[in-house]
Each structure stands twice: as C-alpha cells, then as structure tokens.
Design an enzyme around this catalytic site. Structure first.
Site, PDB file in Angstrom:
ATOM      1  N   ASP A 181      46.318  34.607  70.047  1.00  0.00           N
ATOM      2  CA  ASP A 181      45.230  35.570  70.074  1.00  0.00           C
ATOM      3  C   ASP A 181      45.743  36.821  70.786  1.00  0.00           C
ATOM      4  O   ASP A 181      46.360  36.695  71.856  1.00  0.00           O
ATOM      5  CB  ASP A 181      44.040  34.951  70.837  1.00  0.00           C
ATOM      6  CG  ASP A 181      42.778  35.765  70.692  1.00  0.00           C
ATOM      7  OD1 ASP A 181      42.777  36.952  71.062  1.00  0.00           O
ATOM      8  OD2 ASP A 181      41.783  35.202  70.198  1.00  0.00           O
ATOM      9  N   SER A 239      38.825  53.131  60.261  1.00  0.00           N
ATOM     10  CA  SER A 239      37.962  53.030  59.074  1.00  0.00           C
ATOM     11  C   SER A 239      37.223  54.336  58.858  1.00  0.00           C
ATOM     12  O   SER A 239      36.905  55.056  59.819  1.00  0.00           O
ATOM     13  CB  SER A 239      36.953  51.900  59.310  1.00  0.00           C
ATOM     14  OG  SER A 239      35.910  51.976  58.377  1.00  0.00           O
ATOM     15  N   TYR A 266      30.530  47.006  64.793  1.00  0.00           N
ATOM     16  CA  TYR A 266      31.860  47.044  64.172  1.00  0.00           C
ATOM     17  C   TYR A 266      32.380  48.481  64.128  1.00  0.00           C
ATOM     18  O   TYR A 266      33.497  48.778  64.590  1.00  0.00           O
ATOM     19  CB  TYR A 266      31.820  46.450  62.752  1.00  0.00           C
ATOM     20  CG  TYR A 266      33.029  46.826  61.935  1.00  0.00           C
ATOM     21  CD1 TYR A 266      34.266  46.234  62.176  1.00  0.00           C
ATOM     22  CD2 TYR A 266      32.963  47.812  60.942  1.00  0.00           C
ATOM     23  CE1 TYR A 266      35.394  46.605  61.449  1.00  0.00           C
ATOM     24  CE2 TYR A 266      34.072  48.190  60.213  1.00  0.00           C
ATOM     25  CZ  TYR A 266      35.276  47.580  60.471  1.00  0.00           C
ATOM     26  OH  TYR A 266      36.406  47.957  59.758  1.00  0.00           O
ATOM     27  N   LYS A 297      35.648  50.645  66.193  1.00  0.00           N
ATOM     28  CA  LYS A 297      36.723  51.486  65.619  1.00  0.00           C
ATOM     29  C   LYS A 297      36.714  52.858  66.280  1.00  0.00           C
ATOM     30  O   LYS A 297      37.769  53.410  66.610  1.00  0.00           O
ATOM     31  CB  LYS A 297      36.536  51.624  64.104  1.00  0.00           C
ATOM     32  CG  LYS A 297      36.713  50.335  63.339  1.00  0.00           C
ATOM     33  CD  LYS A 297      38.143  49.836  63.398  1.00  0.00           C
ATOM     34  CE  LYS A 297      38.307  48.479  62.760  1.00  0.00           C
ATOM     35  NZ  LYS A 297      39.600  47.852  62.985  1.00  0.00           N
TER      36      LYS A 297
HETATM   37  P1  NAD Z   1      41.080  40.259  57.708  1.00  0.00           P
HETATM   38  O1  NAD Z   1      39.981  39.611  58.446  1.00  0.00           O
HETATM   39  O2  NAD Z   1      41.481  39.718  56.398  1.00  0.00           O
HETATM   40  O3  NAD Z   1      42.395  40.321  58.639  1.00  0.00           O
HETATM   41  C1  NAD Z   1      42.329  40.391  60.040  1.00  0.00           C
HETATM   42  C2  NAD Z   1      43.276  39.335  60.593  1.00  0.00           C
HETATM   43  O4  NAD Z   1      43.259  39.405  62.018  1.00  0.00           O
HETATM   44  C3  NAD Z   1      42.870  37.909  60.216  1.00  0.00           C
HETATM   45  O5  NAD Z   1      43.983  37.222  59.717  1.00  0.00           O
HETATM   46  C4  NAD Z   1      42.377  37.306  61.527  1.00  0.00           C
HETATM   47  O6  NAD Z   1      42.579  35.918  61.580  1.00  0.00           O
HETATM   48  C5  NAD Z   1      43.194  38.084  62.538  1.00  0.00           C
HETATM   49  N1  NAD Z   1      42.579  38.185  63.873  1.00  0.00           N
HETATM   50  C6  NAD Z   1      41.324  38.537  64.181  1.00  0.00           C
HETATM   51  N2  NAD Z   1      41.155  38.551  65.514  1.00  0.00           N
HETATM   52  C7  NAD Z   1      42.341  38.211  66.060  1.00  0.00           C
HETATM   53  C8  NAD Z   1      42.793  38.051  67.401  1.00  0.00           C
HETATM   54  N3  NAD Z   1      41.996  38.268  68.443  1.00  0.00           N
HETATM   55  N4  NAD Z   1      44.077  37.693  67.600  1.00  0.00           N
HETATM   56  C9  NAD Z   1      44.924  37.478  66.552  1.00  0.00           C
HETATM   57  N5  NAD Z   1      44.539  37.611  65.267  1.00  0.00           N
HETATM   58  C10 NAD Z   1      43.261  37.971  65.026  1.00  0.00           C
HETATM   59  O7  NAD Z   1      40.709  41.818  57.584  1.00  0.00           O
HETATM   60  P2  NAD Z   1      41.376  42.958  56.718  1.00  0.00           P
HETATM   61  O8  NAD Z   1      40.445  43.330  55.625  1.00  0.00           O
HETATM   62  O9  NAD Z   1      42.786  42.617  56.394  1.00  0.00           O
HETATM   63  O10 NAD Z   1      41.322  44.145  57.769  1.00  0.00           O
HETATM   64  C11 NAD Z   1      42.419  44.407  58.640  1.00  0.00           C
HETATM   65  C12 NAD Z   1      42.004  45.516  59.595  1.00  0.00           C
HETATM   66  O11 NAD Z   1      41.608  46.661  58.844  1.00  0.00           O
HETATM   67  C13 NAD Z   1      40.831  45.147  60.488  1.00  0.00           C
HETATM   68  O12 NAD Z   1      41.050  45.715  61.770  1.00  0.00           O
HETATM   69  C14 NAD Z   1      39.662  45.829  59.818  1.00  0.00           C
HETATM   70  O13 NAD Z   1      38.624  46.149  60.703  1.00  0.00           O
HETATM   71  C15 NAD Z   1      40.318  47.084  59.266  1.00  0.00           C
HETATM   72  N6  NAD Z   1      39.589  47.640  58.118  1.00  0.00           N
HETATM   73  C16 NAD Z   1      39.337  46.859  57.037  1.00  0.00           C
HETATM   74  C17 NAD Z   1      38.626  47.385  55.961  1.00  0.00           C
HETATM   75  C18 NAD Z   1      38.313  46.529  54.751  1.00  0.00           C
HETATM   76  O14 NAD Z   1      37.476  46.930  53.947  1.00  0.00           O
HETATM   77  N7  NAD Z   1      38.946  45.394  54.557  1.00  0.00           N
HETATM   78  C19 NAD Z   1      38.192  48.722  55.990  1.00  0.00           C
HETATM   79  C20 NAD Z   1      38.487  49.493  57.111  1.00  0.00           C
HETATM   80  C21 NAD Z   1      39.204  48.944  58.169  1.00  0.00           C
HETATM   81  C1  UD1 Z   2      31.257  48.689  54.326  1.00  0.00           C
HETATM   82  C2  UD1 Z   2      30.821  48.948  55.737  1.00  0.00           C
HETATM   83  C3  UD1 Z   2      31.881  49.769  56.439  1.00  0.00           C
HETATM   84  C4  UD1 Z   2      33.242  49.064  56.369  1.00  0.00           C
HETATM   85  C5  UD1 Z   2      33.578  48.807  54.900  1.00  0.00           C
HETATM   86  C6  UD1 Z   2      34.847  48.042  54.743  1.00  0.00           C
HETATM   87  C7  UD1 Z   2      28.374  48.918  55.707  1.00  0.00           C
HETATM   88  C8  UD1 Z   2      27.129  49.735  55.841  1.00  0.00           C
HETATM   89  N1  UD1 Z   2      29.536  49.607  55.732  1.00  0.00           N
HETATM   90  O1  UD1 Z   2      31.413  49.919  53.665  1.00  0.00           O
HETATM   91  O2  UD1 Z   2      31.527  49.961  57.801  1.00  0.00           O
HETATM   92  O3  UD1 Z   2      34.255  49.867  56.951  1.00  0.00           O
HETATM   93  O4  UD1 Z   2      32.510  48.041  54.305  1.00  0.00           O
HETATM   94  O5  UD1 Z   2      34.720  46.741  55.232  1.00  0.00           O
HETATM   95  O6  UD1 Z   2      28.313  47.716  55.589  1.00  0.00           O
HETATM   96  N2  UD1 Z   2      27.035  47.169  47.252  1.00  0.00           N
HETATM   97  C9  UD1 Z   2      26.108  46.619  46.397  1.00  0.00           C
HETATM   98  N3  UD1 Z   2      25.985  45.256  46.373  1.00  0.00           N
HETATM   99  C10 UD1 Z   2      26.745  44.434  47.151  1.00  0.00           C
HETATM  100  C11 UD1 Z   2      27.698  45.006  48.018  1.00  0.00           C
HETATM  101  C12 UD1 Z   2      27.816  46.390  48.055  1.00  0.00           C
HETATM  102  O7  UD1 Z   2      25.402  47.338  45.676  1.00  0.00           O
HETATM  103  O8  UD1 Z   2      26.563  43.207  47.093  1.00  0.00           O
HETATM  104  C13 UD1 Z   2      27.210  48.641  47.261  1.00  0.00           C
HETATM  105  C14 UD1 Z   2      26.912  49.290  48.603  1.00  0.00           C
HETATM  106  O9  UD1 Z   2      25.561  49.635  48.710  1.00  0.00           O
HETATM  107  C15 UD1 Z   2      27.847  50.517  48.540  1.00  0.00           C
HETATM  108  C16 UD1 Z   2      29.045  50.016  47.721  1.00  0.00           C
HETATM  109  O10 UD1 Z   2      28.566  48.896  46.976  1.00  0.00           O
HETATM  110  O11 UD1 Z   2      27.240  51.568  47.836  1.00  0.00           O
HETATM  111  C17 UD1 Z   2      30.227  49.578  48.568  1.00  0.00           C
HETATM  112  O12 UD1 Z   2      29.776  48.641  49.548  1.00  0.00           O
HETATM  113  P1  UD1 Z   2      30.784  47.855  50.510  1.00  0.00           P
HETATM  114  O13 UD1 Z   2      31.865  47.236  49.702  1.00  0.00           O
HETATM  115  O14 UD1 Z   2      29.964  46.963  51.378  1.00  0.00           O
HETATM  116  O15 UD1 Z   2      31.483  49.005  51.363  1.00  0.00           O
HETATM  117  P2  UD1 Z   2      30.815  50.172  52.256  1.00  0.00           P
HETATM  118  O16 UD1 Z   2      29.356  50.047  52.339  1.00  0.00           O
HETATM  119  O17 UD1 Z   2      31.371  51.464  51.792  1.00  0.00           O
END
Ligand code: NAD
Ligand code: UD1
Length: 338
Positions: free
Chosen positions: A58, A124, A149, A153
């Site tokens: 962790d 993000s 969340y 960030k």
């Molecule tokens: P994910 O959950 O698939 O990957 C995160 C990884 O971190 C996981 O494998 C989890 O087990 C590990 N983890 C969590 N807490 C931990 C800890 N305390 N110590 C060690 N490992 C830990 O998520 P992702 O979609 O790959 O996202 C990666 C990063 O990007 C995250 O910080 C997320 O907030 C950021 N992010 C993701 C998105 C998205 O839409 N996926 C969008 C914007 C930002």
């Molecule tokens: C969401 C998070 C954002 C995060 C990002 C990536 C919220 C309000 N925002 O962004 O903080 O960084 O995910 O993890 O949750 N939608 C539907 N039906 C669904 C799911 C989504 O209509 O079942 C629509 C949403 O209203 C939006 C679009 O699809 O218009 C994208 O949604 P989503 O994939 O959840 O991403 P964000 O809302 O952009």
C-alpha cells in the site's frame, strides 16, 4: 532507467506499463490490488514479452515503500494509485481522502528521503469544476469540485505544486485526463470495474454482453446537439503514450507542468452508443432517464499544450475506441479471473 508505477495493475496503469517497456524503460510496479487483479500483471508481461519487478504494498505504508526505493534504483514515479469512484467517494469520504491524499503525501515523503524528485501524477478534468466553458485550457481556474474524489485530485495538485515551490529540484507533471475508454488491441487487458459500472463505456459493453438489460441515458435535455451529455473520450493507449512523453520531460528537466490529455473532440452519449453499435454489430438498448446530479452538459479539452510541449496528440478515433472496448469485453465477459 527504472520507473516506479504505483497502481500499475489497474486500468490505465496496466496500459502504461506496456508502453513504458515498449519505449525501453524498466518498470517496478507497486499495487495493493484494492481495485485490480494479479492476472493483469501476468498479461502485461505476456504482451510486452518482458519481466518486471512487482511489490504488493500500500503506498501509505512508508516502511514498505522505503524498502522498494532502497531495493530498486528508482529514477522517477508515475503515480496512478488511488480510489476513483465518484459516487462511492460521497459515501466514504474518509477512505478517499486517506487513500488519495495521505497516500500521495506518504509517497512524496519516501521519494524525498530517497532523493527521487520526479513524478507524473494522474489528475482529472474534474479539477476544472462546473463553471469553466469547454474547450478547457490548463490556464483556466480549478476547484469548485463537487465530490470528495474530485476534491482529492484538486488537493493533490496543490500539494505537488507546493512541493515544487519549496524545492525547485522537483520535476512534477500533472496530467488531467478526460474520459479514458478503449483497451489494448490484443483484448488481453482492459477496464474491469467492480460491481455496477459508473462510467459510460463499461456500462455500454455490459449491456452489449447481456449482463445488464439497458443503458440509462442521464438526460436528453442538455444544451448539446442531441440533448445528451458531451465528453472528450480518449483511447487508453493514447493516454498511456502521453505518460511516456510526460515522463521523458520530467526526466530531462525540473519544473512544474500541467497538461490536458484529451482529443479535443466531444461526443454525446448517443454518439457513443451509435459508434459502439457500428463497431460491435450489437444493438445497445437504452432508456432516457433523469439527469445525474453533478453532471454538466459539455466537457472537452483543448489538448494543444501537450502537443506543443510534449509532442503528443491522441491518434485513435471513436470507432477504434469502441472496437477495442468491445474486443476486451467480449473476450473477457467476466473481466479478469481471480
Ligand atoms: P484503477 O482503479 O483501475 O487503478 C488504480 C490502481 O491503484 C488499482 O490497481 C488499485 O488496486 C491501486 N491502488 C489503489 N489504492 C492503492 C494504494 N493505497 N496503494 C497501492 N495501490 C493502490 O483506476 P484507473 O482508471 O487505472 O485510474 C488510475 C488513476 O487515474 C487514478 O488515480 C484515477 O483517479 C485517475 N483517473 C482515472 C480516470 C478514469 O476515468 N479511469 C479519469 C481521471 C483520472
Ligand atoms: C465521471 C466523473 C468524473 C471522473 C470521470 C472519470 C461524475 C459526475 N464525474 O466523469 O469526476 O473524473 O468519470 O472516472 O461522475 N452516462 C449515462 N449513463 C451511464 C453513465 C454515464 O448517460 O450509465 C453519461 C453521463 O451523464 C455523461 C457521460 O455519459 O454525460 C459520461 O459519463 P461518465 O463516463 O460517468 O464520465 P463523466 O461524467 O464525464
């Protein structure tokens, strides 16, 4: 060059590990499997044809992390580890602030103690809040986040900026991701959400595979071309390649830089449904329902700074994103095995 990848077993981390090794970097992965499976690490090795060091730890465990830094020669860190579910963060704010903020503080402390001052951080587009008008630029004000969340960030960006202010030897790259979707071309790694997906694409693929009956489209009365929400979807492999470029920069100079990683193009929910149906040949049932609280009509990037300074731009279009998401989902209907 040896790069520590925190959260490397996760969705974006796993794709980035492959691109880092393709680019010739050695990687050391640390993950606690809170939201991922060991199988993803096996598949990273399979796809890259390379072995790499892995530690189950962790990031808040400073002793464990210090051991990793003492055992491996780490040149820089790409920091993905954290919790990312918006809805869950409202139910469990303490857990989110602890994991994301305290986790990053602990990581930075251990980095500093071991003389490693180069970090690429997963931020993000959520840090732009609700009030900026797209296309979003890095110079726009941040804050006004609407859930724990997003606030983690925002806070971590401030912490890393203060760290750089205190010691200009640090090299920090804050990457603001837009909406990552898609999967590796092989279909061997992809997004494997726990429980009911919050995000659009994993929901669509689970409807297409027959796991869920229909997609709820959250509102069709927004001020967009078809009334549904518009977002900047980016292929996860393009995103991974953006990390390699950002890493090259942090390794070459100290400084604090912020980059949007998006395509600059917005697609509505219904645009994505249509593109997915075309790519997969599967009909996606949907119903229009109420707006989701906290959603905005339109969110897309101006990605020009990343192009000008990193030489990076997204190359993969919406069809390829849909095809690759579908290949992953249809060949791994239950996600990774335990
Ligand atoms: P994910 O959950 O698939 O990957 C995160 C990884 O971190 C996981 O494998 C989890 O087990 C590990 N983890 C969590 N807490 C931990 C800890 N305390 N110590 C060690 N490992 C830990 O998520 P992702 O979609 O790959 O996202 C990666 C990063 O990007 C995250 O910080 C997320 O907030 C950021 N992010 C993701 C998105 C998205 O839409 N996926 C969008 C914007 C930002
Ligand atoms: C969401 C998070 C954002 C995060 C990002 C990536 C919220 C309000 N925002 O962004 O903080 O960084 O995910 O993890 O949750 N939608 C539907 N039906 C669904 C799911 C989504 O209509 O079942 C629509 C949403 O209203 C939006 C679009 O699809 O218009 C994208 O949604 P989503 O994939 O959840 O991403 P964000 O809302 O952009």
């Amino acid at each position: 060059m040896s790069i520590l990848v925190t959260g490397g077993a996760g969705y974006i981390g796993s794709h980035t590990c492959i691109e880092l090794m393709n680019a010739g970097y050695d990687i050391v992965v640390v993950d606690n499997f809170y939201n991922s499976k060991k199988e993803s690490l096996k598949r990273i090795a399979e796809l890259s044809g390379k072995q790499f060091a892995f530690y189950e730890c962790d990031i808040r465990d400073k002793k464990g992390m210090d051991h990793i830094f003492k055992s491996e020669k780490i040149d820089a860190v790409i920091h993905f580890a954290g919790l990312k579910a918006v809805g869950e963060s409202c139910q469990k704010p303490i857990e989110y602030y602890d994991n994301n903020v305290n986790g990053t503080l602990a990581l930075c402390e251990v980095m500093k103690d071991n003389g490693c001052k180069k970090i690429v951080f997963s931020s993000s587009a959520t840090v732009y809040g609700m009030n900026n008008v797209s296309p979003l630029k890095e110079t726009m004000p941040t804050g006004g986040t609407t859930n724990p969340y997003g606030t983690t960030k925002f806070m971590i960006e401030i912490i890393l900026a203060d760290l750089f202010k205190s010691d200009n030897d640090w090299s920090v790259s804050l990457l603001r991701y837009f909406n990552p979707i898609g999967a590796h071309k092989s279909g061997r790694i992809g997004e494997d959400p726990n429980g009911v997906p919050n995000n659009l694409m994993p929901y669509i693929t689970q409807v297409a595979i027959g796991k869920r009956p229909f997609l709820s489209v959250y509102g069709n009365d927004y001020d967009t071309h078809d009334g549904t929400g518009v977002r900047d979807y980016i292929h996860v492999v393009d995103l991974a390649l953006g990390h390699v470029k950002a890493l090259n920069r942090v390794l070459s100079k100290s400084g604090l830089d912020v980059y949007n990683l998006g395509t600059g193009t917005g697609y509505s929910v219904l645009d994505v449904v249509k593109a997915f149906e075309k790519a997969s040949g599967v009909t996606v049932e949907y119903k229009i329902v109420e707006r989701r609280p906290g959603d905005i009509a339109t969110c897309y990037s101006d990605p020009s700074k990343a192009y000008e300074e990193l030489g990076w731009k997204a190359e993969r279009g919406i069809e390829e994103m849909c095809e690759d998401s579908w290949r992953w989902q249809s060949t791994n209907p239950a996600g990774y095995p335990d």
